[in-house]
Scaffold this active site. Structure first.
Site, PDB file in Angstrom:
ATOM      1  N   GLU A  35       0.842  -1.200   0.000  1.00 23.52           N
ATOM      2  CA  GLU A  35       0.000   0.000   0.000  1.00 23.52           C
ATOM      3  C   GLU A  35       0.877   1.250   0.000  1.00 23.52           C
ATOM      4  O   GLU A  35       1.855   1.338   0.753  1.00 23.52           O
ATOM      5  CB  GLU A  35      -0.889  -0.049   1.247  1.00 23.52           C
ATOM      6  CG  GLU A  35      -2.356   0.064   1.021  1.00 23.52           C
ATOM      7  CD  GLU A  35      -2.966  -0.902   0.013  1.00 23.52           C
ATOM      8  OE1 GLU A  35      -2.958  -0.545  -1.190  1.00 23.52           O
ATOM      9  OE2 GLU A  35      -3.482  -1.954   0.396  1.00 23.52           O
ATOM     10  N   HIS A  36       0.551   2.199  -0.852  1.00 17.80           N
ATOM     11  CA  HIS A  36       1.293   3.466  -1.005  1.00 17.80           C
ATOM     12  C   HIS A  36       2.736   3.218  -1.459  1.00 17.80           C
ATOM     13  O   HIS A  36       3.609   4.045  -1.239  1.00 17.80           O
ATOM     14  CB  HIS A  36       1.265   4.303   0.280  1.00 17.80           C
ATOM     15  CG  HIS A  36      -0.090   4.919   0.539  1.00 17.80           C
ATOM     16  ND1 HIS A  36      -0.347   6.253   0.399  1.00 17.80           N
ATOM     17  CD2 HIS A  36      -1.272   4.358   0.891  1.00 17.80           C
ATOM     18  CE1 HIS A  36      -1.622   6.501   0.694  1.00 17.80           C
ATOM     19  NE2 HIS A  36      -2.212   5.347   0.986  1.00 17.80           N
ATOM     20  N   THR A  37       2.968   2.073  -2.058  1.00 11.97           N
ATOM     21  CA  THR A  37       4.293   1.800  -2.620  1.00 11.97           C
ATOM     22  C   THR A  37       4.315   2.122  -4.116  1.00 11.97           C
ATOM     23  O   THR A  37       5.380   2.339  -4.677  1.00 11.97           O
ATOM     24  CB  THR A  37       4.662   0.315  -2.425  1.00 11.97           C
ATOM     25  OG1 THR A  37       3.500  -0.476  -2.712  1.00 11.97           O
ATOM     26  CG2 THR A  37       5.106   0.027  -1.003  1.00 11.97           C
ATOM     27  N   ASP A  38       3.132   2.165  -4.739  1.00 12.56           N
ATOM     28  CA  ASP A  38       3.130   2.313  -6.209  1.00 12.56           C
ATOM     29  C   ASP A  38       3.693   3.649  -6.677  1.00 12.56           C
ATOM     30  O   ASP A  38       4.521   3.701  -7.583  1.00 12.56           O
ATOM     31  CB  ASP A  38       1.747   2.018  -6.822  1.00 12.56           C
ATOM     32  CG  ASP A  38       0.609   2.890  -6.324  1.00 12.56           C
ATOM     33  OD1 ASP A  38       0.815   3.691  -5.386  1.00 12.56           O
ATOM     34  OD2 ASP A  38      -0.505   2.787  -6.895  1.00 12.56           O
ATOM     35  N   GLY A 123     -16.149   4.649  -2.725  1.00 18.37           N
ATOM     36  CA  GLY A 123     -15.361   5.048  -1.559  1.00 18.37           C
ATOM     37  C   GLY A 123     -15.044   3.905  -0.623  1.00 18.37           C
ATOM     38  O   GLY A 123     -14.809   4.110   0.562  1.00 18.37           O
ATOM     39  N   GLY A 125     -12.550   1.689  -1.211  1.00 16.73           N
ATOM     40  CA  GLY A 125     -11.168   1.247  -1.407  1.00 16.73           C
ATOM     41  C   GLY A 125     -11.059   0.102  -2.398  1.00 16.73           C
ATOM     42  O   GLY A 125     -10.072  -0.614  -2.425  1.00 16.73           O
ATOM     43  N   SER A 129     -13.210   4.156  -9.007  1.00 15.48           N
ATOM     44  CA  SER A 129     -12.783   5.252  -9.887  1.00 15.48           C
ATOM     45  C   SER A 129     -11.902   4.750 -11.028  1.00 15.48           C
ATOM     46  O   SER A 129     -12.105   5.133 -12.183  1.00 15.48           O
ATOM     47  CB  SER A 129     -12.079   6.350  -9.104  1.00 15.48           C
ATOM     48  OG  SER A 129     -11.385   5.844  -8.015  1.00 15.48           O
ATOM     49  N   GLU A 161      -6.859  11.229 -13.275  1.00 16.73           N
ATOM     50  CA  GLU A 161      -6.984  11.324 -11.821  1.00 16.73           C
ATOM     51  C   GLU A 161      -6.051  12.420 -11.257  1.00 16.73           C
ATOM     52  O   GLU A 161      -6.446  13.191 -10.394  1.00 16.73           O
ATOM     53  CB  GLU A 161      -6.642   9.951 -11.225  1.00 16.73           C
ATOM     54  CG  GLU A 161      -7.037   9.839  -9.808  1.00 16.73           C
ATOM     55  CD  GLU A 161      -7.909   8.616  -9.513  1.00 16.73           C
ATOM     56  OE1 GLU A 161      -8.443   7.971 -10.434  1.00 16.73           O
ATOM     57  OE2 GLU A 161      -8.046   8.317  -8.329  1.00 16.73           O
ATOM     58  N   ASP A 173      -4.122   0.768  -9.308  1.00 19.54           N
ATOM     59  CA  ASP A 173      -5.548   0.489  -9.505  1.00 19.54           C
ATOM     60  C   ASP A 173      -5.874   0.336 -10.990  1.00 19.54           C
ATOM     61  O   ASP A 173      -6.572  -0.599 -11.393  1.00 19.54           O
ATOM     62  CB  ASP A 173      -6.402   1.619  -8.914  1.00 19.54           C
ATOM     63  CG  ASP A 173      -6.089   1.858  -7.449  1.00 19.54           C
ATOM     64  OD1 ASP A 173      -5.387   1.034  -6.858  1.00 19.54           O
ATOM     65  OD2 ASP A 173      -6.554   2.879  -6.911  1.00 19.54           O
TER      66      ASP A 173
HETATM   67  C1  GLA Z   1      -5.184   4.350  -4.004  1.00 17.98           C
HETATM   68  C2  GLA Z   1      -4.382   4.817  -5.216  1.00 17.98           C
HETATM   69  C3  GLA Z   1      -3.318   3.790  -5.597  1.00 17.98           C
HETATM   70  C4  GLA Z   1      -2.489   3.363  -4.406  1.00 17.98           C
HETATM   71  C5  GLA Z   1      -3.379   3.017  -3.218  1.00 17.98           C
HETATM   72  C6  GLA Z   1      -2.589   2.763  -1.972  1.00 17.98           C
HETATM   73  O1  GLA Z   1      -5.965   3.253  -4.324  1.00 17.98           O
HETATM   74  O2  GLA Z   1      -5.213   5.069  -6.308  1.00 17.98           O
HETATM   75  O3  GLA Z   1      -2.503   4.307  -6.630  1.00 17.98           O
HETATM   76  O4  GLA Z   1      -1.544   4.341  -4.069  1.00 17.98           O
HETATM   77  O5  GLA Z   1      -4.314   4.034  -2.939  1.00 17.98           O
HETATM   78  O6  GLA Z   1      -1.789   1.663  -2.111  1.00 17.98           O
END
Ligand code: GLA
Length: 382
Positions: A35-38, A123, A125, A129, A161, A173
């Site tokens: 998560e939040h690594t992309d 919303g 997760g 979107s 986005e 995503d």
């Molecule tokens: C959202 C973002 C992704 C990713 C996640 C966290 O879904 O769209 O690009 O950063 O949060 O992993």
């Protein structure tokens, strides 16, 4: 794929525009770990799910385009000659963004009509979107023979986005939604945008998603702040991304960074390692190992990267108490949405009942629970 949803979208399109549309299905995604690594050029391990957006699209003879969301019960007119973002947090900016980015790229998009609906809760997760962006980008590519590759299309979705919704998201995503494969997860290296398809056999376990029903709009959450912290760290180190930063290099900044920012950087480095470990554990049929990594990942997300919330922490703590759950963590951008849980198949009903009750008791509101299957990526509905 949800047949009833496909029929509903098709029927409503034909009633309104009296012509057969092209139908596209684009899925949402789950993420096993990473998560939040992309946006740090790191690793992620997502999969497309069997829920998503169905979009019906056809050329229009008018000198404008009409777009309708069945779920929102809203419609708007788009003038291709004068495209600007709508100044509100609205689904319309996803549409406007994709079309604007296609036009910027020089693609010959002409007027169209489109109607869409979905079966992913917004919303939560699960990337409704990205599914919407991809469905429209893919639909336009087919309809107008734009000749763009799937990689071009996800980059257009991502730019939509960034520039029209205002979220500095990574590519996970859009990638998972476009390239997903039934019963597989994608071990994606975001630096080179290449993935390995890994079969997901969880043996005695199943994935269960629990939605906290805390809704998050990433544009308004701390998402962009986290992005900014990572940028600050790499600027200090003069590196292209956190992917290129070693633990020693990060440690060399310890006195220069605020302690909370240092921890965030450290989380990203550790989470990247966990994604690799998780892929290996899954390939080795070490499902308990996968589960342990999920629990560890949640601790990092909650205590170091600070993207959880009390509801998500509660759901993970409750899951941890149960002997039937071998791993759980918050999933996606954070600040709300779902947890992902690995639950013993035979105990799923019991788990659902218990966690729903305790959530209700604690927060006086309901959580929602989904069993999802891993499905294929964006495609034309035959
Ligand atoms: C959202 C973002 C992704 C990713 C996640 C966290 O879904 O769209 O690009 O950063 O949060 O992993």
């Amino acid at each position: 794929m949800n047949n009833a949803l496909i029929q509903k979208v098709k029927k409503q399109f034909i009633e309104q525009f009296i012509t057969e549309p092209l139908l596209i299905f684009s899925p949402g995604r789950l993420n096993l770990i990473g998560e939040h690594t992309d946006y740090n050029n790191g690793f992620v391990f997502p999969a497309a799910i069997d829920k998503g957006i169905v979009l019906a699209i056809a050329k229009s003879d008018n000198n404008y385009s009409t777009v309708r969301s069945i779920d929102m019960d809203e419609e708007f007119i788009l003038n291709l000659k004068n495209i600007d973002r709508v100044d509100r947090n609205t689904w319309k900016n996803y549409i406007i963004g994709v079309i604007a980015e296609l036009l910027k790229k020089g693609s010959q998009v002409d007027n169209f009509n489109c109607v869409f609906a979905g079966d992913i809760p917004l919303g939560s997760g699960l990337s409704s979107s990205a599914a919407l962006e991809n469905s429209l980008a893919f639909g336009c590519n087919e309809l107008f023979n734009l000749g763009l590759s799937k990689t071009d299309l996800i980059q257009i979705s991502q730019k939509a986005e960034h520039n029209y919704v205002g979220v500095n998201c990574g590519i996970m995503d859009q990638y998972a939604s476009m390239f997903g494969k039934k019963d597989h997860a994608l071990f994606l290296d975001c630096k080179i945008l290449k993935s390995e398809l890994v079969p997901v056999h969880l043996h005695d376990y199943e994935i269960v998603l629990v939605n906290s029903n805390v809704k998050h709009a990433l544009a308004e959450s701390g998402y962009n702040d986290r992005y900014a912290v990572c940028q600050k760290i790499i600027e200090h180190l003069k590196k292209p991304s956190l992917r290129e930063v070693s633990l020693e290099e990060l440690n060399s900044l310890k006195t220069k960074l605020e302690a909370s920012d240092y921890k965030k950087g450290l989380y990203v480095l550790q989470e990247n390692d966990r994604v690799v470990a998780c892929k290996n554990a899954l390939k080795n049929n070490d499902i308990e190992g996968v589960g342990r990594l999920l629990f560890q990942s949640h601790i990092g997300q909650s205590e170091m990267y600070k993207i959880s919330c009390k509801e998500l922490d509660f759901l993970v703590d409750e899951a941890k108490k149960s002997v039937s759950v071998i791993g759980a963590r918050m999933m996606g951008g954070g600040f709300g949405g779902c947890t992902i849980n690995l639950v013993l198949k035979t105990d799923i009903e019991d788990f659902k009942l218990k966690i729903s009750k305790s959530y209700k008791r604690k927060f006086n509101k309901d959580c929602s629970i989904y069993n999802v299957m891993l499905g294929d990526g964006t495609s034309v509905v035959k």
